[in-house]
Structures are given as structure tokens and as C-alpha cells.
Motif scaffolding. Structure first.
Motif, PDB file in Angstrom:
ATOM      1  N   LYS A  67       3.378  15.342 -12.808  1.00 19.92           N
ATOM      2  CA  LYS A  67       2.577  15.808 -13.948  1.00 19.92           C
ATOM      3  C   LYS A  67       2.080  17.243 -13.780  1.00 19.92           C
ATOM      4  CE  LYS A  67      -2.170  14.451 -13.039  1.00 19.92           C
ATOM      5  NZ  LYS A  67      -3.289  13.657 -13.476  1.00 19.92           N
ATOM      6  N   ASN A  68       2.123  17.752 -12.580  1.00 16.75           N
ATOM      7  CA  ASN A  68       1.642  19.105 -12.347  1.00 16.75           C
ATOM      8  C   ASN A  68       2.781  20.104 -12.463  1.00 16.75           C
ATOM      9  OD1 ASN A  68      -1.275  18.921 -11.561  1.00 16.75           O
ATOM     10  ND2 ASN A  68      -0.392  17.365 -10.223  1.00 16.75           N
ATOM     11  N   ARG A  69       2.532  21.165 -13.211  1.00 18.22           N
ATOM     12  CA  ARG A  69       3.534  22.213 -13.411  1.00 18.22           C
ATOM     13  C   ARG A  69       3.890  22.859 -12.080  1.00 18.22           C
ATOM     14  NH1 ARG A  69       3.593  27.554 -14.389  1.00 18.22           N
ATOM     15  NH2 ARG A  69       1.360  27.737 -14.389  1.00 18.22           N
ATOM     16  N   ARG A  70       2.880  23.072 -11.268  1.00 20.19           N
ATOM     17  CA  ARG A  70       3.102  23.612  -9.936  1.00 20.19           C
ATOM     18  C   ARG A  70       2.310  22.750  -8.964  1.00 20.19           C
ATOM     19  NH1 ARG A  70      -1.296  25.898  -8.026  1.00 20.19           N
ATOM     20  NH2 ARG A  70      -2.886  26.611  -9.418  1.00 20.19           N
ATOM     21  N   PHE A  71       2.693  22.790  -7.735  1.00 22.07           N
ATOM     22  CA  PHE A  71       2.044  21.959  -6.726  1.00 22.07           C
ATOM     23  C   PHE A  71       1.378  22.857  -5.703  1.00 22.07           C
ATOM     24  CE2 PHE A  71       2.043  19.715  -2.664  1.00 22.07           C
ATOM     25  CZ  PHE A  71       1.412  18.547  -3.036  1.00 22.07           C
ATOM     26  N   ASP A  72       0.079  22.687  -5.567  1.00 25.03           N
ATOM     27  CA  ASP A  72      -0.662  23.447  -4.570  1.00 25.03           C
ATOM     28  C   ASP A  72      -1.712  22.518  -3.973  1.00 25.03           C
ATOM     29  OD1 ASP A  72      -2.169  25.173  -3.035  1.00 25.03           O
ATOM     30  OD2 ASP A  72      -2.263  26.733  -4.572  1.00 25.03           O
ATOM     31  N   PRO A  73      -1.603  22.207  -2.680  1.00 25.08           N
ATOM     32  CA  PRO A  73      -2.579  21.306  -2.059  1.00 25.08           C
ATOM     33  C   PRO A  73      -4.028  21.747  -2.247  1.00 25.08           C
ATOM     34  CG  PRO A  73      -0.771  21.716  -0.561  1.00 25.08           C
ATOM     35  CD  PRO A  73      -0.588  22.645  -1.736  1.00 25.08           C
ATOM     36  N   LYS A  74      -4.247  23.044  -2.428  1.00 25.49           N
ATOM     37  CA  LYS A  74      -5.621  23.528  -2.631  1.00 25.49           C
ATOM     38  C   LYS A  74      -6.232  22.930  -3.895  1.00 25.49           C
ATOM     39  CE  LYS A  74      -4.768  27.831  -0.274  1.00 25.49           C
ATOM     40  NZ  LYS A  74      -3.933  28.978  -0.490  1.00 25.49           N
ATOM     41  N   ASP A  75      -5.374  22.549  -4.862  1.00 21.17           N
ATOM     42  CA  ASP A  75      -5.869  21.948  -6.100  1.00 21.17           C
ATOM     43  C   ASP A  75      -6.486  20.580  -5.854  1.00 21.17           C
ATOM     44  OD1 ASP A  75      -4.944  24.157  -7.468  1.00 21.17           O
ATOM     45  OD2 ASP A  75      -3.100  23.183  -8.140  1.00 21.17           O
ATOM     46  N   PHE A  76      -6.179  19.971  -4.708  1.00 18.81           N
ATOM     47  CA  PHE A  76      -6.642  18.628  -4.433  1.00 18.81           C
ATOM     48  C   PHE A  76      -7.731  18.576  -3.386  1.00 18.81           C
ATOM     49  CE2 PHE A  76      -2.283  18.554  -5.882  1.00 18.81           C
ATOM     50  CZ  PHE A  76      -2.410  17.756  -7.000  1.00 18.81           C
ATOM     51  N   GLU A  77      -8.130  19.729  -2.874  1.00 17.44           N
ATOM     52  CA  GLU A  77      -9.187  19.766  -1.873  1.00 17.44           C
ATOM     53  C   GLU A  77     -10.534  19.610  -2.552  1.00 17.44           C
ATOM     54  OE1 GLU A  77      -8.701  23.440   0.219  1.00 17.44           O
ATOM     55  OE2 GLU A  77      -6.811  22.821   1.111  1.00 17.44           O
ATOM     56  N   LYS A  78     -11.413  18.916  -1.879  1.00 14.01           N
ATOM     57  CA  LYS A  78     -12.769  18.752  -2.390  1.00 14.01           C
ATOM     58  C   LYS A  78     -13.556  20.020  -2.084  1.00 14.01           C
ATOM     59  CE  LYS A  78     -12.914  13.801  -1.684  1.00 14.01           C
ATOM     60  NZ  LYS A  78     -13.521  12.710  -0.960  1.00 14.01           N
ATOM     61  N   PRO A  79     -14.380  20.485  -3.022  1.00 15.57           N
ATOM     62  CA  PRO A  79     -15.207  21.653  -2.722  1.00 15.57           C
ATOM     63  C   PRO A  79     -16.238  21.294  -1.659  1.00 15.57           C
ATOM     64  CG  PRO A  79     -15.728  20.776  -4.899  1.00 15.57           C
ATOM     65  CD  PRO A  79     -14.573  19.980  -4.366  1.00 15.57           C
ATOM     66  N   VAL A 107       0.851  -1.194   0.000  1.00 15.92           N
ATOM     67  CA  VAL A 107       0.000   0.000   0.000  1.00 15.92           C
ATOM     68  C   VAL A 107       0.886   1.244   0.000  1.00 15.92           C
ATOM     69  CG1 VAL A 107      -1.773   1.300   1.257  1.00 15.92           C
ATOM     70  CG2 VAL A 107      -1.910  -1.199   1.153  1.00 15.92           C
ATOM     71  N   MET A 108       1.959   1.229   0.795  1.00 12.60           N
ATOM     72  CA  MET A 108       2.894   2.358   0.845  1.00 12.60           C
ATOM     73  C   MET A 108       3.560   2.562  -0.518  1.00 12.60           C
ATOM     74  SD  MET A 108       4.456   4.829   2.436  1.00 12.60           S
ATOM     75  CE  MET A 108       4.756   4.777   4.183  1.00 12.60           C
ATOM     76  N   LYS A 109       4.033   1.483  -1.136  1.00 17.54           N
ATOM     77  CA  LYS A 109       4.694   1.585  -2.449  1.00 17.54           C
ATOM     78  C   LYS A 109       3.744   2.156  -3.499  1.00 17.54           C
ATOM     79  CE  LYS A 109       7.845  -2.263  -1.752  1.00 17.54           C
ATOM     80  NZ  LYS A 109       8.119  -3.671  -2.104  1.00 17.54           N
ATOM     81  N   GLU A 110       2.523   1.662  -3.517  1.00 15.16           N
ATOM     82  CA  GLU A 110       1.543   2.149  -4.500  1.00 15.16           C
ATOM     83  C   GLU A 110       1.203   3.615  -4.248  1.00 15.16           C
ATOM     84  OE1 GLU A 110       0.499   0.759  -7.380  1.00 15.16           O
ATOM     85  OE2 GLU A 110       2.010  -0.715  -6.829  1.00 15.16           O
ATOM     86  N   THR A 111       1.127   3.996  -2.987  1.00 15.72           N
ATOM     87  CA  THR A 111       0.859   5.391  -2.651  1.00 15.72           C
ATOM     88  C   THR A 111       2.006   6.275  -3.124  1.00 15.72           C
ATOM     89  OG1 THR A 111      -0.474   4.722  -0.742  1.00 15.72           O
ATOM     90  CG2 THR A 111       0.310   7.007  -0.775  1.00 15.72           C
ATOM     91  N   MET A 112       3.230   5.802  -2.961  1.00 17.44           N
ATOM     92  CA  MET A 112       4.391   6.572  -3.419  1.00 17.44           C
ATOM     93  C   MET A 112       4.367   6.734  -4.942  1.00 17.44           C
ATOM     94  SD  MET A 112       7.279   5.013  -0.883  1.00 17.44           S
ATOM     95  CE  MET A 112       8.423   6.341  -0.519  1.00 17.44           C
ATOM     96  N   LYS A 113       4.016   5.682  -5.647  1.00 15.18           N
ATOM     97  CA  LYS A 113       3.905   5.761  -7.119  1.00 15.18           C
ATOM     98  C   LYS A 113       2.800   6.744  -7.510  1.00 15.18           C
ATOM     99  CE  LYS A 113       5.370   1.000  -7.977  1.00 15.18           C
ATOM    100  NZ  LYS A 113       4.881  -0.322  -8.429  1.00 15.18           N
ATOM    101  N   GLN A 114       1.666   6.637  -6.841  1.00 15.76           N
ATOM    102  CA  GLN A 114       0.517   7.512  -7.118  1.00 15.76           C
ATOM    103  C   GLN A 114       0.884   8.969  -6.850  1.00 15.76           C
ATOM    104  OE1 GLN A 114      -2.757   6.480  -4.523  1.00 15.76           O
ATOM    105  NE2 GLN A 114      -4.244   7.678  -5.669  1.00 15.76           N
ATOM    106  N   PHE A 115       1.543   9.222  -5.727  1.00 12.35           N
ATOM    107  CA  PHE A 115       1.927  10.573  -5.362  1.00 12.35           C
ATOM    108  C   PHE A 115       2.960  11.121  -6.357  1.00 12.35           C
ATOM    109  CE2 PHE A 115       4.093  13.960  -3.168  1.00 12.35           C
ATOM    110  CZ  PHE A 115       3.060  14.616  -2.529  1.00 12.35           C
ATOM    111  N   THR A 116       3.920  10.294  -6.742  1.00 11.41           N
ATOM    112  CA  THR A 116       4.944  10.712  -7.698  1.00 11.41           C
ATOM    113  C   THR A 116       4.298  11.133  -9.012  1.00 11.41           C
ATOM    114  OG1 THR A 116       6.604   9.274  -6.706  1.00 11.41           O
ATOM    115  CG2 THR A 116       6.995   9.972  -8.979  1.00 11.41           C
ATOM    116  N   ALA A 117       3.363  10.335  -9.506  1.00 10.38           N
ATOM    117  CA  ALA A 117       2.683  10.671 -10.757  1.00 10.38           C
ATOM    118  C   ALA A 117       1.945  11.996 -10.645  1.00 10.38           C
ATOM    119  CB  ALA A 117       1.724   9.548 -11.146  1.00 10.38           C
ATOM    120  N   LEU A 118       1.252  12.197  -9.535  1.00 13.52           N
ATOM    121  CA  LEU A 118       0.526  13.454  -9.307  1.00 13.52           C
ATOM    122  C   LEU A 118       1.482  14.647  -9.292  1.00 13.52           C
ATOM    123  CD1 LEU A 118      -2.016  12.909  -6.381  1.00 13.52           C
ATOM    124  CD2 LEU A 118      -2.517  13.901  -8.598  1.00 13.52           C
ATOM    125  N   TYR A 119       2.563  14.505  -8.546  1.00 14.87           N
ATOM    126  CA  TYR A 119       3.506  15.613  -8.377  1.00 14.87           C
ATOM    127  C   TYR A 119       4.239  15.932  -9.676  1.00 14.87           C
ATOM    128  CZ  TYR A 119       7.351  18.407  -6.593  1.00 14.87           C
ATOM    129  OH  TYR A 119       8.257  19.410  -6.387  1.00 14.87           O
TER     130      TYR A 119
END
Length: 135
Positions: free
Chosen positions: A116-128, A102-114
């Protein structure tokens, strides 16, 4: 007077302790992406990244629980005063034996997210908030 379910030492309160492996992983991502930040900006970025990673890992750990244990855990989270680190440990240690995966998959998932994004802002991932209108 009601007796608390958990002793004061067991009550789930934030530890404010960072996992050094996750911190190194996040620093490596920033370096790999080639971003340059002032020390203050880097500290804030890593803090924001850590919070998002922690959240993502928590979601993935809950998803990894068997359906009946997931329902039990989610029911417990409705009243955090009744939730203890001991109880959380009992549920996840016993019912998510493949937590390393689960940790390894989360790291892969997080890496892909980070990456692919030109800039990183946690607000982009918050649910409205419910009822709010997104622009």
C-alpha cells in the motif's frame, strides 16, 4: 563477584543470520510490486525490509503469548544480560504452539503494509521519541 545467570554460550547476542525463507519472501514482494533498483539499493531495501519484518514478527510473537507468560518475558527483557536464547526458546516454544500461524499472519500484515505504500522507508514506521514533537 556475581555469577552470571547465563553461560557465555547462551547469552543473547545477535546472530546476523538471515532466514532464507524470509529473504525469498521479501525479494518476491519487491518483484511483485514491480520496483526497479540498482543492486546496492536493492540490498539496502531488503536489509531494511528484513529488519522491519523481524521486528513485526517479534511483536506478534509476544502478543501471541498468554498474558502471564507475556508479563514474564517482558520482565526478562528489562535486563538483557540475564536473557538467553535457551530461555527465550523455552517460553515461545512451549507457549506459542501455533507459531506457523503467527508467521503467516505477519507475512500478510507485512505484505499489506509494503504494497500500500508508494515508497518504503523504515523511518516511516519508527515511533517518535517521547517528548518529541512530530511535524
Amino acid at each position: 563477584m556475581q555469577t552470571p545467570i547465563s553461560s557465555p554460550a547462551e547469552v543473547a547476542t545477535p546472530l546476523n543470520v538471515r532466514n532464507p525463507y524470509i529473504v525469498r519472501f521479501l525479494k518476491a514482494l519487491v518483484e511483485k510490486k514491480g520496483e526497479q533498483h540498482s543492486p546496492e539499493a536493492l540490498k539496502k531495501l531488503l536489509d531494511d525490509m528484513y529488519k522491519l519484518f523481524e521486528n513485526l514478527l517479534g511483536q506478534n510473537m509476544v502478543k501471541a503469548l498468554p498474558e502471564d507468560k507475556r508479563a514474564e518475558y517482558l520482565e526478562l527483557t528489562k535486563d538483557l544480560s540475564k536473557l538467553s536464547y535457551k530461555k527465550v526458546g523455552e517460553i515461545f516454544d512451549k507457549h506459542v504452539p501455533h507459531y506457523q500461524d503467527v508467521m503467516k499472519e505477519t507475512m500478510k500484515q507485512f505484505t499489506a503494509l509494503y504494497m500500500k505504500n508508494r515508497r518504503f522507508d523504515p523511518k516511516d514506521f519508527e515511533k517518535p521519541e517521547e517528548g518529541s514533537i512530530s511535524s
